[in-house]
Enzyme design. Structure first.
Site, PDB file in Angstrom:
ATOM      1  N   LYS A 198       0.643  -1.009  -0.453  1.00 48.12           N
ATOM      2  CA  LYS A 198       0.523   0.304  -0.137  1.00 48.12           C
ATOM      3  C   LYS A 198       0.601   1.367   0.214  1.00 48.12           C
ATOM      4  O   LYS A 198       1.522   1.385   1.707  1.00 48.12           O
ATOM      5  CB  LYS A 198      -0.810  -0.718   1.112  1.00 48.12           C
ATOM      6  CG  LYS A 198      -2.674   1.096   1.105  1.00 48.12           C
ATOM      7  CD  LYS A 198      -2.296   1.837   1.029  1.00 48.12           C
ATOM      8  CE  LYS A 198      -1.986   3.368   1.964  1.00 48.12           C
ATOM      9  NZ  LYS A 198      -1.541   4.355   2.272  1.00 48.12           N
ATOM     10  N   GLU A 273       8.537   1.455  11.581  1.00 47.53           N
ATOM     11  CA  GLU A 273      10.163   1.779  11.155  1.00 47.53           C
ATOM     12  C   GLU A 273       8.720   3.435  11.181  1.00 47.53           C
ATOM     13  O   GLU A 273       8.648   4.039  10.244  1.00 47.53           O
ATOM     14  CB  GLU A 273      10.495   2.210   9.622  1.00 47.53           C
ATOM     15  CG  GLU A 273      11.890   2.277   9.060  1.00 47.53           C
ATOM     16  CD  GLU A 273      12.797   1.209  10.245  1.00 47.53           C
ATOM     17  OE1 GLU A 273      13.252   1.620  11.617  1.00 47.53           O
ATOM     18  OE2 GLU A 273      12.729   0.245   9.395  1.00 47.53           O
ATOM     19  N   CYS A 307      13.523   9.707   7.665  1.00 43.07           N
ATOM     20  CA  CYS A 307      13.232   9.764   9.378  1.00 43.07           C
ATOM     21  C   CYS A 307      14.284   9.743   9.748  1.00 43.07           C
ATOM     22  O   CYS A 307      14.471   9.882  11.083  1.00 43.07           O
ATOM     23  CB  CYS A 307      12.513   8.068   9.824  1.00 43.07           C
ATOM     24  SG  CYS A 307      13.497   7.127   8.234  1.00 43.07           S
ATOM     25  N   GLU A 404       9.787  15.416  15.479  1.00 48.11           N
ATOM     26  CA  GLU A 404       9.955  15.536  14.482  1.00 48.11           C
ATOM     27  C   GLU A 404       9.194  16.086  13.104  1.00 48.11           C
ATOM     28  O   GLU A 404       8.119  16.337  13.166  1.00 48.11           O
ATOM     29  CB  GLU A 404      10.252  13.835  13.692  1.00 48.11           C
ATOM     30  CG  GLU A 404       9.863  13.888  12.073  1.00 48.11           C
ATOM     31  CD  GLU A 404       9.963  12.142  11.803  1.00 48.11           C
ATOM     32  OE1 GLU A 404       8.777  11.456  11.656  1.00 48.11           O
ATOM     33  OE2 GLU A 404      10.648  11.605  11.217  1.00 48.11           O
TER      34      GLU A 404
HETATM   35  P1  NAI Z   1       1.358   8.657   7.709  1.00 49.72           P
HETATM   36  O1  NAI Z   1       1.979   8.469   8.850  1.00 49.72           O
HETATM   37  O2  NAI Z   1       0.274   9.485   7.977  1.00 49.72           O
HETATM   38  O3  NAI Z   1       1.847   7.794   6.164  1.00 49.72           O
HETATM   39  C1  NAI Z   1       2.558   6.753   5.703  1.00 49.72           C
HETATM   40  C2  NAI Z   1       2.072   5.534   5.498  1.00 49.72           C
HETATM   41  O4  NAI Z   1       0.435   5.558   6.530  1.00 49.72           O
HETATM   42  C3  NAI Z   1       0.674   6.188   4.533  1.00 49.72           C
HETATM   43  O5  NAI Z   1       1.058   5.281   3.415  1.00 49.72           O
HETATM   44  C4  NAI Z   1      -0.578   6.558   4.263  1.00 49.72           C
HETATM   45  O6  NAI Z   1      -1.276   5.747   3.734  1.00 49.72           O
HETATM   46  C5  NAI Z   1      -0.658   4.925   5.781  1.00 49.72           C
HETATM   47  N1  NAI Z   1      -1.387   5.524   6.750  1.00 49.72           N
HETATM   48  C6  NAI Z   1      -1.954   6.633   7.282  1.00 49.72           C
HETATM   49  N2  NAI Z   1      -2.940   5.664   8.135  1.00 49.72           N
HETATM   50  C7  NAI Z   1      -3.127   4.842   8.004  1.00 49.72           C
HETATM   51  C8  NAI Z   1      -4.395   4.061   9.168  1.00 49.72           C
HETATM   52  N3  NAI Z   1      -4.700   4.382   9.935  1.00 49.72           N
HETATM   53  N4  NAI Z   1      -3.551   2.527   8.910  1.00 49.72           N
HETATM   54  C9  NAI Z   1      -2.817   2.058   8.300  1.00 49.72           C
HETATM   55  N5  NAI Z   1      -2.095   3.059   6.925  1.00 49.72           N
HETATM   56  C10 NAI Z   1      -2.898   4.399   7.544  1.00 49.72           C
HETATM   57  O7  NAI Z   1       2.023  10.048   7.099  1.00 49.72           O
HETATM   58  P2  NAI Z   1       2.323  11.169   6.880  1.00 49.72           P
HETATM   59  O8  NAI Z   1       0.275  11.620   8.064  1.00 49.72           O
HETATM   60  O9  NAI Z   1       1.834  11.380   5.352  1.00 49.72           O
HETATM   61  O10 NAI Z   1       2.936  12.646   7.380  1.00 49.72           O
HETATM   62  C11 NAI Z   1       3.227  12.807   8.865  1.00 49.72           C
HETATM   63  C12 NAI Z   1       4.274  12.474  10.018  1.00 49.72           C
HETATM   64  O11 NAI Z   1       4.472  11.305   9.569  1.00 49.72           O
HETATM   65  C13 NAI Z   1       5.554  13.251   8.925  1.00 49.72           C
HETATM   66  O12 NAI Z   1       5.152  14.936   9.360  1.00 49.72           O
HETATM   67  C14 NAI Z   1       6.469  13.182   9.740  1.00 49.72           C
HETATM   68  O13 NAI Z   1       7.081  13.393  10.681  1.00 49.72           O
HETATM   69  C15 NAI Z   1       6.419  11.563   9.526  1.00 49.72           C
HETATM   70  N6  NAI Z   1       6.295  10.781   9.062  1.00 49.72           N
HETATM   71  C16 NAI Z   1       7.903   9.328   8.737  1.00 49.72           C
HETATM   72  C17 NAI Z   1       8.190   9.178   7.951  1.00 49.72           C
HETATM   73  C18 NAI Z   1       9.569   7.787   8.602  1.00 49.72           C
HETATM   74  O14 NAI Z   1      10.158   7.822   7.355  1.00 49.72           O
HETATM   75  N7  NAI Z   1       9.532   7.620   9.742  1.00 49.72           N
HETATM   76  C19 NAI Z   1       7.550   8.837   6.481  1.00 49.72           C
HETATM   77  C20 NAI Z   1       6.529   9.740   6.587  1.00 49.72           C
HETATM   78  C21 NAI Z   1       5.667  10.374   7.635  1.00 49.72           C
END
Ligand code: NAI
Ligand code: MG
Length: 501
Positions: A198, A273, A307, A404
């Site tokens: 996904k 992660e 990250c 972050e």
């Molecule tokens: P997010 O954690 O919401 O999105 C990442 C993935 O999770 C996407 O594929 C999204 O569709 C999916 N997702 C979202 N809600 C979900 C749920 N309830 N159940 C299952 N999957 C779900 O991150 P977002 O909103 O794009 O970014 C917000 C913050 O998250 C960023 O500012 C950053 O701080 C952090 N982030 C950290 C990452 C990392 O590499 N550790 C990568 C992306 C975001």
């Protein structure tokens, strides 16, 4: 200031990428392309212009259910379940070759959808994706159990088997879409699991291209499935589904918590992660010019949307002014612009939502007394641009220091004494523990700090990602490790067999 907008001259395969991006796009389930059950779509945008690139199928819970069934069927099919390890390896090597043949188009797609400089996509992200596939292809034939000596009465032949964990849902973010997708699917497929990928709703295009290449290479039906769609719908449906055996996720700590809760229903195995607030530490004996370059790269690379971005810089007071000036000079000189512009060193951030979130952290810090040493200048749109920013005079309790930010924002602090214990305590003062970076030529200090730092990865004097090096976090940065032997073993169950002979 305006973002640079020079027209791209001859980006290889840009036309192919545009043609592919235009679609139509569907879901890939059980080896076939399918329209979403509820017929919904969403638009994916170019963050450098804000323009809509394509309509993407939005998977619902009903589609997730179909994908889980298809993956289960593959797990129970002779074609996938009984495939020899060397045949799984060969499929992954062929997939790597297919990515290599399509590297220009994949890079252009990544830049269209994510915004990153196309040079970074072509020469870092795509090669890393390929490396992951080849590295884990090699593991498919080396995933062995052990023979075990038992002490009970009698004579025993006892051994362990490493069996695939089963159906795996893999949820990836938008900051390194193809690299992260391949880093997830490679160990899972090498171990013989069936995958449902996904991708993030912001960046589905390279995952779609990947699915076409997987189809071309000829993986058995259902071994790989692709659900494009939203986290709250497609993602949540997968994490709750009783037919999913394991979830692996990269993204926000907040969603990581939701996944743990959703996984409780059937005790899914979970690898997470999550976020980071990586400290970069410059000791008194460091090579200062190298440390300046390294510190800048660590926070401004990928526009800080990493990250493991080095977002907290601790510099010994002897070098503090020189390092802050050096990093600020690099920040001020950076060309921020569209990823297809050959001059661009830093692309846009993924969306206006992220841009506003980043700018909110900066202004919150400034209101609380932080000093802007570079950046924070306004970059007018269209497109979601943020200037590389350096702050000093932040306090440990400020959000800009603690949370972050996921943007090109650095907080620089000085430390005065040579007490490594106190320095480690400052660096460890975070809910996160993903990475730490040291700049020093003092071997003893490097090794002592490496042991004291609460971080999944400690890098000394540089270094990047490698599929062989375990990667993951202490504390709220996650659960488990990806990459290396641990990375593939995370997709297995250990079965013990004991036989009286
Ligand atoms: P997010 O954690 O919401 O999105 C990442 C993935 O999770 C996407 O594929 C999204 O569709 C999916 N997702 C979202 N809600 C979900 C749920 N309830 N159940 C299952 N999957 C779900 O991150 P977002 O909103 O794009 O970014 C917000 C913050 O998250 C960023 O500012 C950053 O701080 C952090 N982030 C950290 C990452 C990392 O590499 N550790 C990568 C992306 C975001
Ligand atoms: Mg979110």
């Amino acid at each position: 200031m305006n973002a640079t907008t020079t027209a791209p001259d001859a980006v290889p395969a840009l036309e192919d990428a545009r043609r592919f991006a235009a679609g139509p796009h569907r879901l890939f389930i059980g080896g076939a392309w399918a329209d979403p059950r509820e017929g919904e779509t969403f638009a994916t945008q170019d963050p450098a212009t804000g323009e809509n690139l394509a309509d993407i199928a939005s998977a619902s819970a009903a589609d997730a259910d179909l994908a889980v069934k298809a993956a289960r069927k593959a797990m129970e099919s002779a074609e996938w379940a009984d495939m020899k390890p060397n045949a799984r390896a060969l499929l992954l090597y062929r997939l790597a070759d297919a990515l290599e043949r399509n590297a220009d188009e994949l890079a252009a797609l990544e830049t269209l959808d994510n915004g990153m400089p196309v040079r970074d996509a072509r020469y870092f992200h795509i090669p890393y994706a390929i490396d992951q596939l080849r590295y884990f292809a090699g593991w498919a034939t080396k995933l062995n159990g052990e023979s075990i000596a038992l002490s009970g009465p009698g004579t025993w032949h006892a051994y362990t088997l490493k069996e695939p964990v089963g159906v795996v849902a893999q949820i990836v973010p938008w900051n390194a879409p193809i690299a992260m997708a391949c880093a997830k699917i490679a160990p899972a497929l090498a171990a013989g699991c069936a995958v449902i990928l996904k991708p993030a709703e912001e960046t589905p295009l390279t995952a779609l291209k990947l699915a076409h290449l997987i189809e071309e290479v000829g993986f058995p039906a259902g071994a790989f499935n692709l659900l494009t769609g939203f986290g709250e719908t497609a993602g949540a449906a997968l994490t709750e589904h009783p037919g999913v055996d394991k979830v692996t996720f990269t993204g926000s700590t907040e969603v990581g918590r939701l996944i743990i809760k959703a996984a409780a229903g059937n005790f899914k195995r979970v690898t997470l992660e999550l976020g980071g607030k990586t400290p970069v530490i410059v000791l008194p004996d460091a090579d200062v010019p190298q440390a300046i370059e390294g510190a800048a790269r660590s926070i401004f690379g990928n526009a800080g949307q990493v990250c493991n971005a080095g977002s907290r810089l601790f510099v010994h007071k002897r070098h503090f002014d020189e390092v802050v000036e050096g990093v600020s000079r690099i920040a001020d000189a950076m060309k921020v612009g569209a990823g297809f512009d050959p001059e661009t060193q830093m692309g846009p951030v993924i969306s206006d939502t992220q841009r506003n979130r980043i700018l909110g952290y900066v202004s919150g810090g400034v209101d609380a007394g932080a000093t802007i040493r570079a950046g924070a200048r306004d970059i007018s749109g269209p497109g979601s641009f943020v200037a590389p920013t350096v702050l000093t005079d932040t306090q440990a309790e400020m959000a800009v220091r603690r949370e972050e930010i996921f943007g090109p924002v650095l907080c620089a602090m000085s430390f005065g004494d040579d007490d490594l214990e106190a320095l480690a305590a400052q660096a460890n003062a975070s809910d996160y523990g993903l990475g730490a970076v040291l700049w020093t030529n003092n071997l003893s200090a490097a090794h002592r700090l490496a042991r004291k730092l609460k971080a999944g990865t400690v890098r000394v004097n540089g270094g990047g990602l490698d599929p062989a090096l375990p990667f993951g976090g202490f504390k709220q940065s996650g659960w488990g490790r990806e990459n290396g032997r641990e990375g593939i073993e995370a997709y297995t169950e250990t079965k013990s067999v004991a036989m009286a002979i």
